[in-house]
Design a protein around this motif. Structure first.
Motif, PDB file in Angstrom:
ATOM      1  N   MET A   1     -25.274  38.777  52.481  1.00  0.00           N
ATOM      2  CA  MET A   1     -24.143  38.109  51.694  1.00  0.00           C
ATOM      3  C   MET A   1     -24.473  38.783  50.256  1.00  0.00           C
ATOM      4  O   MET A   1     -25.437  38.399  49.590  1.00  0.00           O
ATOM      5  CB  MET A   1     -24.140  36.611  52.086  1.00  0.00           C
ATOM      6  CG  MET A   1     -23.233  35.987  51.098  1.00  0.00           C
ATOM      7  SD  MET A   1     -23.004  34.391  51.611  1.00  0.00           S
ATOM      8  CE  MET A   1     -21.448  34.020  51.050  1.00  0.00           C
ATOM      9  N   LEU A   2     -23.554  38.559  49.548  1.00  0.00           N
ATOM     10  CA  LEU A   2     -23.404  38.838  48.008  1.00  0.00           C
ATOM     11  C   LEU A   2     -22.652  37.723  47.424  1.00  0.00           C
ATOM     12  O   LEU A   2     -21.488  37.351  47.638  1.00  0.00           O
ATOM     13  CB  LEU A   2     -22.727  40.218  47.569  1.00  0.00           C
ATOM     14  CG  LEU A   2     -22.898  40.700  46.351  1.00  0.00           C
ATOM     15  CD1 LEU A   2     -24.415  41.009  45.964  1.00  0.00           C
ATOM     16  CD2 LEU A   2     -21.931  41.952  46.061  1.00  0.00           C
ATOM     17  N   TYR A   3     -23.380  36.952  46.501  1.00  0.00           N
ATOM     18  CA  TYR A   3     -22.755  35.853  45.901  1.00  0.00           C
ATOM     19  C   TYR A   3     -22.129  36.223  44.768  1.00  0.00           C
ATOM     20  O   TYR A   3     -22.431  37.447  44.219  1.00  0.00           O
ATOM     21  CB  TYR A   3     -23.764  34.902  45.421  1.00  0.00           C
ATOM     22  CG  TYR A   3     -24.460  34.365  46.642  1.00  0.00           C
ATOM     23  CD1 TYR A   3     -24.147  33.157  47.333  1.00  0.00           C
ATOM     24  CD2 TYR A   3     -25.582  34.882  46.979  1.00  0.00           C
ATOM     25  CE1 TYR A   3     -24.733  32.566  48.567  1.00  0.00           C
ATOM     26  CE2 TYR A   3     -26.043  34.460  48.259  1.00  0.00           C
ATOM     27  CZ  TYR A   3     -25.955  33.428  48.875  1.00  0.00           C
ATOM     28  OH  TYR A   3     -26.578  32.855  49.973  1.00  0.00           O
ATOM     29  N   ASN A   4     -21.094  35.591  44.038  1.00  0.00           N
ATOM     30  CA  ASN A   4     -20.284  35.823  43.086  1.00  0.00           C
ATOM     31  C   ASN A   4     -19.779  34.844  42.218  1.00  0.00           C
ATOM     32  O   ASN A   4     -19.552  33.587  42.975  1.00  0.00           O
ATOM     33  CB  ASN A   4     -19.130  36.747  43.550  1.00  0.00           C
ATOM     34  CG  ASN A   4     -18.111  36.392  44.134  1.00  0.00           C
ATOM     35  OD1 ASN A   4     -17.221  35.688  43.670  1.00  0.00           O
ATOM     36  ND2 ASN A   4     -18.038  36.548  45.516  1.00  0.00           N
ATOM     37  N   LEU A  34     -13.325  37.787  48.684  1.00  0.00           N
ATOM     38  CA  LEU A  34     -14.669  37.926  47.827  1.00  0.00           C
ATOM     39  C   LEU A  34     -15.004  36.523  47.540  1.00  0.00           C
ATOM     40  O   LEU A  34     -16.125  36.372  47.521  1.00  0.00           O
ATOM     41  CB  LEU A  34     -14.094  38.751  46.596  1.00  0.00           C
ATOM     42  CG  LEU A  34     -13.981  40.329  46.955  1.00  0.00           C
ATOM     43  CD1 LEU A  34     -13.302  40.948  45.415  1.00  0.00           C
ATOM     44  CD2 LEU A  34     -15.276  40.815  47.241  1.00  0.00           C
ATOM     45  N   GLY A  37     -16.699  34.683  49.948  1.00  0.00           N
ATOM     46  CA  GLY A  37     -18.004  35.431  50.484  1.00  0.00           C
ATOM     47  C   GLY A  37     -17.855  35.872  51.968  1.00  0.00           C
ATOM     48  O   GLY A  37     -18.593  36.378  52.643  1.00  0.00           O
ATOM     49  N   TYR A  39     -16.213  38.905  52.111  1.00  0.00           N
ATOM     50  CA  TYR A  39     -16.088  40.416  52.009  1.00  0.00           C
ATOM     51  C   TYR A  39     -17.140  40.636  50.838  1.00  0.00           C
ATOM     52  O   TYR A  39     -17.011  40.211  50.010  1.00  0.00           O
ATOM     53  CB  TYR A  39     -14.631  40.666  51.618  1.00  0.00           C
ATOM     54  CG  TYR A  39     -14.270  42.043  51.461  1.00  0.00           C
ATOM     55  CD1 TYR A  39     -14.045  42.882  52.410  1.00  0.00           C
ATOM     56  CD2 TYR A  39     -14.152  42.459  49.812  1.00  0.00           C
ATOM     57  CE1 TYR A  39     -13.894  44.380  52.000  1.00  0.00           C
ATOM     58  CE2 TYR A  39     -13.530  43.768  49.735  1.00  0.00           C
ATOM     59  CZ  TYR A  39     -13.700  44.699  50.853  1.00  0.00           C
ATOM     60  OH  TYR A  39     -13.267  46.115  50.340  1.00  0.00           O
ATOM     61  N   THR A  40     -17.871  41.835  51.368  1.00  0.00           N
ATOM     62  CA  THR A  40     -18.488  42.360  50.172  1.00  0.00           C
ATOM     63  C   THR A  40     -17.906  43.735  49.663  1.00  0.00           C
ATOM     64  O   THR A  40     -17.449  44.508  50.310  1.00  0.00           O
ATOM     65  CB  THR A  40     -19.865  43.011  50.845  1.00  0.00           C
ATOM     66  OG1 THR A  40     -20.647  41.864  51.623  1.00  0.00           O
ATOM     67  CG2 THR A  40     -20.666  43.613  49.751  1.00  0.00           C
ATOM     68  N   PHE A  61     -21.981  39.434  40.141  1.00  0.00           N
ATOM     69  CA  PHE A  61     -22.561  39.410  41.420  1.00  0.00           C
ATOM     70  C   PHE A  61     -23.871  39.281  41.536  1.00  0.00           C
ATOM     71  O   PHE A  61     -24.504  39.820  40.751  1.00  0.00           O
ATOM     72  CB  PHE A  61     -21.882  40.852  41.885  1.00  0.00           C
ATOM     73  CG  PHE A  61     -20.350  41.164  42.205  1.00  0.00           C
ATOM     74  CD1 PHE A  61     -19.845  40.490  43.217  1.00  0.00           C
ATOM     75  CD2 PHE A  61     -19.857  41.621  41.204  1.00  0.00           C
ATOM     76  CE1 PHE A  61     -18.364  40.610  43.314  1.00  0.00           C
ATOM     77  CE2 PHE A  61     -18.436  41.517  41.167  1.00  0.00           C
ATOM     78  CZ  PHE A  61     -17.748  41.216  42.201  1.00  0.00           C
ATOM     79  N   PRO A  63     -27.324  39.164  44.896  1.00  0.00           N
ATOM     80  CA  PRO A  63     -27.690  38.825  46.293  1.00  0.00           C
ATOM     81  C   PRO A  63     -28.277  37.597  46.504  1.00  0.00           C
ATOM     82  O   PRO A  63     -28.491  37.184  47.605  1.00  0.00           O
ATOM     83  CB  PRO A  63     -28.898  39.897  46.148  1.00  0.00           C
ATOM     84  CG  PRO A  63     -29.385  40.262  44.998  1.00  0.00           C
ATOM     85  CD  PRO A  63     -28.220  39.966  44.065  1.00  0.00           C
TER      86      PRO A  63
END
Length: 81
Positions: A1-4, A34, A37, A39-40, A61, A63
């Motif tokens: 998962m990529l946090y933003n 996005l 979370g 969609y990356t 962004f 990790p």
């Protein structure tokens, strides 16, 4: 998962999902995916979003989960005390 931090950055700038999507060339639903979370983003989209907010990609962004503002402020307070 990529946090933003997209939702926070949009709120700070009173920017709608639709407006951001138009600026970076995606569907407004993509911005919602996005933010949740679900969609990356591609590297190209991550850079477009970061450029739009005039921030380095690692400020938008990560990790790892971002620390809350209150945690960051408290840490600064402890250092200064």
């Amino acid at each position: 998962m990529l946090y933003n931090r997209i939702a926070v950055l949009r709120a700070e700038r009173t920017l709608s999902r639709q407006a951001l999507a138009k600026e970076v060339g995606v569907n407004p639903q993509t911005i919602g995916f996005l933010e949740r979370g679900d969609y990356t983003p591609s590297l190209e989209l991550a850079f477009k979003i970061s450029r739009h907010f005039d921030l380095p990609v690692e400020a938008v962004f990560s990790p790892d989960p971002f620390r809350t503002l209150s945690e960051q402020v408290y840490e600064l307070y402890k250092r200064g005390a």
